[in-house]
Design an enzyme around this catalytic site. Structure first.
Site, PDB file in Angstrom:
ATOM      1  N   GLY A 166      61.373 -20.772  44.557  1.00 18.88           N
ATOM      2  CA  GLY A 166      62.702 -21.099  45.166  1.00 18.88           C
ATOM      3  C   GLY A 166      63.780 -20.172  44.430  1.00 18.88           C
ATOM      4  N   ARG A 199      58.539 -11.852  39.880  1.00 19.13           N
ATOM      5  CA  ARG A 199      58.571 -11.741  41.239  1.00 19.13           C
ATOM      6  C   ARG A 199      59.756 -10.774  41.619  1.00 19.13           C
ATOM      7  NH1 ARG A 199      58.605 -17.446  43.999  1.00 19.13           N
ATOM      8  NH2 ARG A 199      57.482 -16.162  45.603  1.00 19.13           N
ATOM      9  N   ASP A 257      65.926 -15.532  50.203  1.00 25.78           N
ATOM     10  CA  ASP A 257      65.452 -14.837  48.840  1.00 25.78           C
ATOM     11  C   ASP A 257      66.398 -13.493  48.408  1.00 25.78           C
ATOM     12  OD1 ASP A 257      63.179 -16.393  49.858  1.00 25.78           O
ATOM     13  OD2 ASP A 257      62.889 -16.280  47.620  1.00 25.78           O
ATOM     14  N   ASN A 286      62.941 -13.820  53.455  1.00 26.93           N
ATOM     15  CA  ASN A 286      62.822 -15.216  53.265  1.00 26.93           C
ATOM     16  C   ASN A 286      61.190 -15.527  53.332  1.00 26.93           C
ATOM     17  OD1 ASN A 286      63.813 -17.759  52.570  1.00 26.93           O
ATOM     18  ND2 ASN A 286      63.363 -18.286  54.706  1.00 26.93           N
ATOM     19  N   LYS A 287      60.793 -16.486  53.161  1.00 26.19           N
ATOM     20  CA  LYS A 287      59.438 -16.994  53.294  1.00 26.19           C
ATOM     21  C   LYS A 287      58.669 -16.581  54.599  1.00 26.19           C
ATOM     22  CE  LYS A 287      57.776 -18.403  50.832  1.00 26.19           C
ATOM     23  NZ  LYS A 287      57.085 -17.445  49.850  1.00 26.19           N
TER      24      LYS A 287
HETATM   25  C1  LIG Z   1      66.533 -22.216  48.276  1.00 24.74           C
HETATM   26  S1  LIG Z   1      64.745 -21.604  48.314  1.00 24.74           S
HETATM   27  C2  LIG Z   1      65.110 -19.975  48.933  1.00 24.74           C
HETATM   28  C3  LIG Z   1      63.730 -19.293  49.124  1.00 24.74           C
HETATM   29  O1  LIG Z   1      62.732 -19.169  48.198  1.00 24.74           O
HETATM   30  C4  LIG Z   1      61.526 -19.608  48.607  1.00 24.74           C
HETATM   31  O2  LIG Z   1      60.420 -18.717  48.273  1.00 24.74           O
HETATM   32  P1  LIG Z   1      59.344 -19.255  47.199  1.00 24.74           P
HETATM   33  O3  LIG Z   1      58.891 -20.611  47.551  1.00 24.74           O
HETATM   34  O4  LIG Z   1      58.228 -18.043  47.343  1.00 24.74           O
HETATM   35  O5  LIG Z   1      60.046 -19.238  45.593  1.00 24.74           O
HETATM   36  C5  LIG Z   1      61.554 -19.796  50.235  1.00 24.74           C
HETATM   37  O6  LIG Z   1      61.458 -18.203  50.760  1.00 24.74           O
HETATM   38  C6  LIG Z   1      63.019 -20.271  50.357  1.00 24.74           C
HETATM   39  O7  LIG Z   1      63.625 -20.211  51.606  1.00 24.74           O
END
Ligand SMILES: CSC[C@H]1O[C@H](OP(=O)(O)O)[C@H](O)[C@@H]1O
Length: 351
Positions: A48, A90, A239, A249-250
């Site tokens: 996150g 990352r 992100d 974003n994801k």
């Molecule tokens: C508030 S979390 C923001 C964002 O980060 C997550 O990515 P990951 O699970 O790969 O770290 C996801 O894209 C969330 O929306």
């Protein structure tokens, strides 16, 4: 509402929740080694965007606290080594890089005092400030964004943006929590978010703990539900947000945005201003490519179970990029940015 700090600095140790085991069990880990914090970020035990920024800052604190010498130059060298290792975990979430730069700058400023102890104290203090500011911005975003949610709304969210992704409370889930706490009877639709199932595993677990009604869907069901008028609004995280309003974003965010536009469903991004990157252009935005086996297999801790032929070729981008014309508004702790974003985001950043 009980929120978790997924990562924290306790004395001279970093303690974190290995979110890969949620919802089956809570596995807490600890270390005094910044390299172990870097590994936990890379392996998405802590994940996150805001949470990995906080974790990286705490990794720098470990590097400072466990440097035994009293020579300031040696301590700065150690901090630069740690920053390099943590920065190479990352590539997409800007919070990681912003947090590392902030802690390093504070360390260099503290060298004016000439003592290694002063540098150590400054690094720990800055890391804690980053954690506290994230919690405070989550709560502010929650209050600001909750105004956009009406009683009875069905809100779709993607991936996980709650207290398992931030220093606590959450970004998009923080808005949903705030609306619920204001007495708005809402229901959440959470996408599973393949391949690592952050939605099915983390978002559902968080909302169930909060007593907030949630329905889980496969990622493939978004279009059908929108076509049946089952989704009133979309709230999700980010992100990295560019001044143009493009945001990473994801993976799966972009197709939800296209479907929302097609069906006239308001589409909101929720992120602190620390997620806005005014320095880069779209062609400089790096999208993380992860291990192909993440797509071939079930998520951890069942990663030995394959869901396909073991040697099939795979694409595994962890994020995608959504253009500004698909975004209704961007909710930050400093206010809501509406199009044109290169004007409204710049104004919010200038405070
Ligand atoms: C508030 S979390 C923001 C964002 O980060 C997550 O990515 P990951 O699970 O790969 O770290 C996801 O894209 C969330 O929306």
């Amino acid at each position: 509402m009980e929120v978790l700090k997924p990562v924290d600095l306790v004395g001279d140790k970093v303690v974190w929740l290995d979110t890969r085991y949620i919802p089956w069990k809570e596995v807490w880990k600890e270390t005094t080694d910044y390299k172990e914090v870097a590994r936990a970020i890379k392996d998405m035990e802590v994940r996150g965007a805001p949470a990995i920024g906080v974790a990286a800052a705490f990794g720098m604190a470990l590097a400072a606290l466990h440097y035994e010498g009293e020579d300031v130059e040696g301590l700065l060298r150690r901090l630069r080594e740690a920053k390099e290792v943590l920065a190479n975990t990352r590539p997409t979430a800007v919070n990681l890089f912003w947090a590392l730069e902030r802690v390093m700058k504070r360390a260099e400023e503290a060298t004016r005092s000439g003592s290694a102890e002063a540098v150590r104290e400054a690094v720990v203090e800055e890391a804690r400030k980053i954690q506290q500011e994230d919690i405070e911005s989550n709560v502010k975003m929650g209050k600001i964004g909750a105004k956009l949610i009406e009683d009875g709304d069905v809100v779709l969210t993607h991936c996980n943006t709650g207290s398992l992704a931030t220093a606590g409370y959450g970004t998009a889930l923080g808005v949903i929590r705030a609306a619920w706490e204001e007495g708005k009877r809402i229901e959440v639709i959470a996408t599973e978010t393949r391949p690592l199932d952050q939605g099915a595993r983390l978002t559902v677990w968080e909302l169930k703990r909060d007593g907030i009604p949630v329905k889980l869907i496969a990622d493939t069901m978004v279009g059908y539900l929108m076509s049946k008028g089952k989704v009133d609004k979309v709230f999700l995280g980010a992100d990295r947000i560019l001044l143009s309003g493009h945001f990473a974003n994801k993976i799966g965010t972009y197709q939800i945005a296209v479907l929302a536009k097609h069906h006239g469903v308001p589409f909101y991004v929720v992120a602190p201003t620390s997620t806005v990157d005014p320095k880069i252009t779209l062609d400089e935005l790096v999208i993380e490519e992860r291990d192909p086996d993440e797509v071939r297999r079930c998520p951890y801790p069942f990663e030995k179970v394959y869901v396909t032929v073991r040697d099939v070729e795979v694409y595994n981008p962890a994020f995608d990029v959504t253009p500004p014309e698909l975004v209704t508004a961007i909710i930050t702790e400093r206010g809501i940015a509406y199009p044109p974003f290169y004007v409204s985001l710049k104004k919010l950043l200038e405070g």
